[in-house]
Write an enzyme that holds these catalytic residues in place. Sequence first.
Site, mmCIF file in Angstrom:
data_model
loop_
_atom_site.group_PDB
_atom_site.id
_atom_site.type_symbol
_atom_site.label_atom_id
_atom_site.label_comp_id
_atom_site.label_asym_id
_atom_site.label_seq_id
_atom_site.Cartn_x
_atom_site.Cartn_y
_atom_site.Cartn_z
ATOM 1 N N GLU A 1 3.716 9.101 -9.487
ATOM 2 C CA GLU A 1 2.661 8.616 -9.994
ATOM 3 C C GLU A 1 1.642 9.742 -10.452
ATOM 4 O O GLU A 1 0.962 9.641 -11.578
ATOM 5 C CB GLU A 1 2.197 7.646 -9.035
ATOM 6 C CG GLU A 1 3.228 6.335 -9.282
ATOM 7 C CD GLU A 1 3.007 5.377 -8.162
ATOM 8 O OE1 GLU A 1 1.823 5.434 -7.070
ATOM 9 O OE2 GLU A 1 3.966 4.553 -7.897
ATOM 10 N N GLY B 1 6.106 2.584 -0.185
ATOM 11 C CA GLY B 1 4.852 2.002 -0.735
ATOM 12 C C GLY B 1 4.424 0.617 -0.385
ATOM 13 O O GLY B 1 3.823 0.409 0.439
ATOM 14 N N GLY B 2 4.742 -0.265 -1.382
ATOM 15 C CA GLY B 2 4.418 -1.721 -1.325
ATOM 16 C C GLY B 2 4.645 -2.432 0.104
ATOM 17 O O GLY B 2 3.740 -2.946 0.579
ATOM 18 N N GLY C 1 8.438 0.665 -6.669
ATOM 19 C CA GLY C 1 7.557 -0.338 -6.836
ATOM 20 C C GLY C 1 8.427 -1.402 -7.799
ATOM 21 O O GLY C 1 8.069 -2.394 -8.503
ATOM 22 N N GLU D 1 12.511 10.376 -4.163
ATOM 23 C CA GLU D 1 12.002 8.958 -4.564
ATOM 24 C C GLU D 1 12.406 8.844 -6.172
ATOM 25 O O GLU D 1 11.790 9.362 -6.991
ATOM 26 C CB GLU D 1 10.559 8.735 -4.413
ATOM 27 C CG GLU D 1 9.987 8.761 -3.291
ATOM 28 C CD GLU D 1 8.589 8.230 -3.119
ATOM 29 O OE1 GLU D 1 8.514 7.443 -2.196
ATOM 30 O OE2 GLU D 1 7.599 8.689 -3.734
ATOM 31 N N ASN E 1 2.646 4.837 2.140
ATOM 32 C CA ASN E 1 1.673 5.278 1.065
ATOM 33 C C ASN E 1 1.046 4.319 0.572
ATOM 34 O O ASN E 1 1.619 3.120 -0.218
ATOM 35 C CB ASN E 1 2.689 6.112 -0.031
ATOM 36 C CG ASN E 1 1.924 6.372 -1.378
ATOM 37 O OD1 ASN E 1 0.605 6.449 -1.224
ATOM 38 N ND2 ASN E 1 2.596 6.745 -2.309
ATOM 39 N N TRP E 2 -0.157 4.027 0.935
ATOM 40 C CA TRP E 2 -1.005 2.699 0.352
ATOM 41 C C TRP E 2 -1.503 2.718 -1.042
ATOM 42 O O TRP E 2 -1.946 1.806 -1.566
ATOM 43 C CB TRP E 2 -2.107 2.526 1.228
ATOM 44 C CG TRP E 2 -1.892 2.303 2.715
ATOM 45 C CD1 TRP E 2 -0.682 2.436 3.502
ATOM 46 C CD2 TRP E 2 -2.996 2.174 3.868
ATOM 47 N NE1 TRP E 2 -0.635 2.000 4.456
ATOM 48 C CE2 TRP E 2 -2.029 1.903 4.928
ATOM 49 C CE3 TRP E 2 -4.265 2.178 3.964
ATOM 50 C CZ2 TRP E 2 -2.781 1.581 6.213
ATOM 51 C CZ3 TRP E 2 -4.892 1.495 5.147
ATOM 52 C CH2 TRP E 2 -4.216 1.661 6.281
ATOM 53 N N LYS E 3 -1.361 3.945 -1.828
ATOM 54 C CA LYS E 3 -1.835 4.149 -3.111
ATOM 55 C C LYS E 3 -3.245 3.880 -3.136
ATOM 56 O O LYS E 3 -4.052 3.823 -2.190
ATOM 57 C CB LYS E 3 -0.904 3.468 -4.001
ATOM 58 C CG LYS E 3 0.819 3.668 -3.474
ATOM 59 C CD LYS E 3 1.796 3.488 -4.657
ATOM 60 C CE LYS E 3 3.112 3.643 -4.078
ATOM 61 N NZ LYS E 3 4.241 3.661 -5.293
HETATM 62 P P1 PGA Z 1 7.545 1.762 -3.290
HETATM 63 O O1 PGA Z 1 6.735 3.032 -3.334
HETATM 64 O O2 PGA Z 1 8.034 1.445 -1.894
HETATM 65 O O3 PGA Z 1 6.560 0.510 -3.546
HETATM 66 O O4 PGA Z 1 8.744 1.382 -4.096
HETATM 67 C C1 PGA Z 1 7.484 4.058 -2.933
HETATM 68 C C2 PGA Z 1 6.310 5.121 -3.132
HETATM 69 O O5 PGA Z 1 5.889 5.377 -4.073
HETATM 70 O O6 PGA Z 1 6.164 6.210 -2.399
#
Ligand code: PGA
Length: 253
Positions: free
Chosen positions: A100, A236-237, A176, A170, A12-14
Amino acid sequence: MMAERQPFIAGNWKMHKTLAEARTLARDIRQGAAPGRRAEVALAPPYTALAAVAAELAGSGLRLAAQDTFWERQGAFTGAISPAMLADVGCHYVIVGHSERRQHFGDTDATVNRKLTAVVAAGLIPILCVGETQAERAAGQTLQVVRGQLEGGLGALKPASGSALVVAYEPVWAIGTGLTATPGQAQTVHHFIRSLLREFLGPAAEEIRLQYGGSVTPDNAAILLAQPDIDGALVGGASLKPELFLPIIAAAG
Ligand code: PGA
């Protein structure tokens, strides 16, 4: 009954990556992901990069995913993107109900359900995200919160088969933050989610892939993925860096 579930790693590149950066990252992941890998892999770039990443992934077996959607098919909904548009650009998966979105954009279980239903109707596979906050965990409400989100998110939806739905657990406090649920904590909730899915959907629950998300790294991926009800990761990150994302894919076998 034990079902064989193919591991599923999604990035997930956000709200990251310009077009040029997205192309480079997709290419690096495509080149670095071993062809004989066991895991299915999906990349979820921002909307602006979907077409470019689709072109980079063409013929690779890597899947394209979107980070969100709206439930209407088309019309006067400024700023919105429909599941039909996502299918048209080459998406296979759509993340729905990410914490989010719930936190910053007002998504509720009711709107998550509308999105999920629209995604399935468009022939795409939703990745439904659920998870408790730190305060909810501290108050001993984790399972209750997850049950509410799963029940509310799914509503009357009955996917045609277990492969038509993915659920991501999650914990909000782990996203994050560098804090990860312990394998035991994660497995407890995953096991609970599968038992709820069995209750709601019957035997299809054995086929539904359950991803863990929240500060997944190459250091903790293998132990998390070794848990019996953890079938993948929503990353994510670490999905923004091939040197971190590729070892996570490799950890899935
Ligand atoms: P993260 O994010 O790996 O940066 O904790 C996970 C996500 O929000 O899908």
